[in-house]
Design an enzyme around this catalytic site. Structure first.
Site, mmCIF file in Angstrom:
data_model
loop_
_atom_site.group_PDB
_atom_site.id
_atom_site.type_symbol
_atom_site.label_atom_id
_atom_site.label_comp_id
_atom_site.label_asym_id
_atom_site.label_seq_id
_atom_site.Cartn_x
_atom_site.Cartn_y
_atom_site.Cartn_z
ATOM 1 N N TYR B 114 0.837 -1.202 0.000
ATOM 2 C CA TYR B 114 0.000 0.000 0.000
ATOM 3 C C TYR B 114 0.868 1.247 0.000
ATOM 4 C CZ TYR B 114 -4.402 -2.386 1.174
ATOM 5 O OH TYR B 114 -5.534 -3.154 1.149
ATOM 6 N N TYR B 153 -0.998 -9.717 0.856
ATOM 7 C CA TYR B 153 0.068 -9.185 1.711
ATOM 8 C C TYR B 153 -0.091 -9.674 3.142
ATOM 9 C CZ TYR B 153 -3.156 -5.642 3.521
ATOM 10 O OH TYR B 153 -4.199 -5.016 4.115
ATOM 11 N N ARG B 163 -3.571 -11.410 3.907
ATOM 12 C CA ARG B 163 -4.845 -11.039 3.294
ATOM 13 C C ARG B 163 -4.902 -11.587 1.872
ATOM 14 N NH1 ARG B 163 -8.192 -7.366 4.408
ATOM 15 N NH2 ARG B 163 -9.506 -9.098 3.852
ATOM 16 N N HIS B 166 -7.465 -8.138 -2.576
ATOM 17 C CA HIS B 166 -8.770 -7.498 -2.359
ATOM 18 C C HIS B 166 -8.725 -6.028 -2.715
ATOM 19 C CE1 HIS B 166 -6.586 -6.613 1.378
ATOM 20 N NE2 HIS B 166 -7.356 -5.546 1.487
ATOM 21 N N HIS B 168 -10.816 -2.477 -1.525
ATOM 22 C CA HIS B 168 -11.784 -1.882 -0.595
ATOM 23 C C HIS B 168 -12.776 -1.016 -1.377
ATOM 24 C CE1 HIS B 168 -9.412 -2.742 3.133
ATOM 25 N NE2 HIS B 168 -8.407 -2.729 2.282
#
Lengths: 201, 248
Positions: B114, B153, B163, B166, B168
């Site tokens: 991120y 990640y 995770r 995905h 959000h």
């Protein structure tokens, strides 16, 4: 048939996660250059009737630790008790909607106006209030609550929603205290002895 | 349209099925431990304050707001990763399209990193990828954006939790009480079934609802795959005097 069975299920909620700011307040998290400004960062654009106020809302977890990664959206009426008309193409002078990420102290700050009274479901005016929606890492579904004002004691006394809270002591968890400079301060406790009242709306 | 009252135009919202949504306190996802209210929620009938909500007709979206491959490009170079189009329809529980509503999305880059100051994962940043965008649904409730597929990640929950890939999503609808944040997963990803955040949802069908489908029909040949992800917001009950004869 007045209450048909819904044909679809609502998409289930998931946490906003610790990096919610990337998508919702990118400029706040040092990601400028894509959006001119973070949405909801300014609620007043030009001349607006009403008393200018500042809301300081602090998020605190069940261990007493402030949430430095939370995010709050607020939605409120204008000074006359009206909500911004939907479908407006021009920038509304007062948007009624704000979005702020919490800072290192767990505080979100909104510059807004004091809302007027809105008719409640019983036809009587509700006390001035601001609706809150809270998301963060560790919150699986957004928490909904309200902020009321301590200097509206009489209106608060007759408020439709506050009166639904059976334990009168807990009504206090929604009432912001007033400080100098038209600053209203509210601590939101997610859990514990001082736990804020959250709604299923 | 005068004389026709669409069912649900101003009725109350259906009650949220909170057994379908994740509970607040889900110990497998450790961060919920001190962030879950212990008191019951106070059931509140709908009031004007929650049945109204913000609209964004005045917000000028940038031309690249729904193109994550290019909206952060420093010099015209496109983001690295598996190119794809994510699209879908925003509907309510009555299967009625939700037009003109804002959809926001954010994600990690192809390596699972991120672009956030608090993120410390050692996978590299992509200098040309920020990982966020937004779109307004069209008259039929459709949104779309172009991006690269996010990587999985690791995260500090259990000793070795990862995770699944995905994206959000944040969706508004037309009432503040419809406000929703969720996550989109990818069809066939084995990591969906080992994730403590996914597992906050009890019902497998509800998890399936968050799983986007590969849509070969809408791929751009030699360019980008397509995934379809429909989103359902709370619907409104019919009003007492709606005059649609066959009901709904």
């Amino acid at each position: 048939m007045l209450h048909p069975v819904p044909r679809l299920k609502e998409s289930p909620s998931q946490t906003a996660g610790p990096y919610v700011h990337i998508g919702m307040t990118p400029n706040f998290c040092d990601l400028p250059g894509v959006y001119a400004a973070d949405m909801g960062s300014t609620m007043i654009n030009g001349d607006v009737e009403g008393e200018r106020i500042t809301l300081n809302i602090r998020l605190i977890d069940g261990a007493g630790v402030p949430l430095s990664d939370g995010l709050i959206e607020i939605w409120q009426a204008d000074a006359s008790g009206s909500f911004v008309a939907p479908g407006s193409d021009s920038v509304p002078a007062f948007t009624g909607w704000g979005r702020q990420a919490s800072n290192a102290d767990g505080v979100t700050i909104f510059e807004t106006i004091k809302p007027g009274r809105v008719a409640g479901p019983d036809g009587k005016p509700m006390a001035p209030h601001v609706s809150l929606w809270i998301v963060a890492r560790g919150i699986n579904i957004g928490l909904q609550t309200r902020l009321y004002f301590e200097d509206e004691a009489e209106a608060n006394e007759g408020d439709f929603v506050l009166n639904k809270i059976m334990d009168k002591r807990r009504r206090q968890t929604l009432i912001a205290r007033k400080e100098a400079g038209a600053r209203y301060v509210l601590d939101i406790h997610l859990q514990g002895e001082k736990e804020t009242v959250f709604f299923d709306i | 349209m005068s004389g026709i009252i669409l069912p649900g135009a101003d009725g109350a919202l259906y009650q949220r099925d909170r057994a379908w949504h994740p509970a607040a306190d889900t110990p497998g996802y450790k961060s919920t431990t001190f962030r879950a209210p212990k008191h019951s929620l106070l059931a509140l009938g709908p009031t004007k304050s929650e049945m109204s909500g913000p609209t964004f007709g005045h917000e000028k979206l940038g031309a690249l707001d729904n193109d994550l491959i290019r909206n952060f490009s420093q010099d015209g170079t496109e983001a690295i990763g598996q190119r794809m189009i994510v699209y879908g329809q925003v509907l309510d529980e009555n299967a009625r399209a939700v037009p003109g509503t804002l959809v926001e999305f954010w994600q990690a880059n192809a390596g699972g990193r991120y672009r956030h100051k608090k993120e410390a994962y050692l996978a590299a940043l992509d200098p040309n990828f920020a990982g966020f965008g937004r779109a307004v649904t069209d008259e039929n409730g459709f949104y779309s954006f172009r991006t690269v597929k996010p990587g999985a990640y690791p995260w500090p929950n259990g000793g070795n939790d990862w995770r699944p890939a995905h994206i959000h999503f944040s969706v508004f609808g037309h009432a503040f009480a419809q406000r929703l944040i969720t996550q989109m997963y990818f069809e066939g990803d084995p990591m969906i079934w080992q994730c403590p955040i996914v597992a906050t949802i009890n019902d497998k069908a509800a998890i399936d609802q968050l799983t986007a489908r590969l849509d070969r029909h809408n791929t751009t040949p030699m360019d980008a795959l397509a995934y379809r992800f429909d989103i359902v917001l709370r619907g409104r009950r019919s009003t007492m005097f709606e005059n649609k004869l066959e009901g709904n």
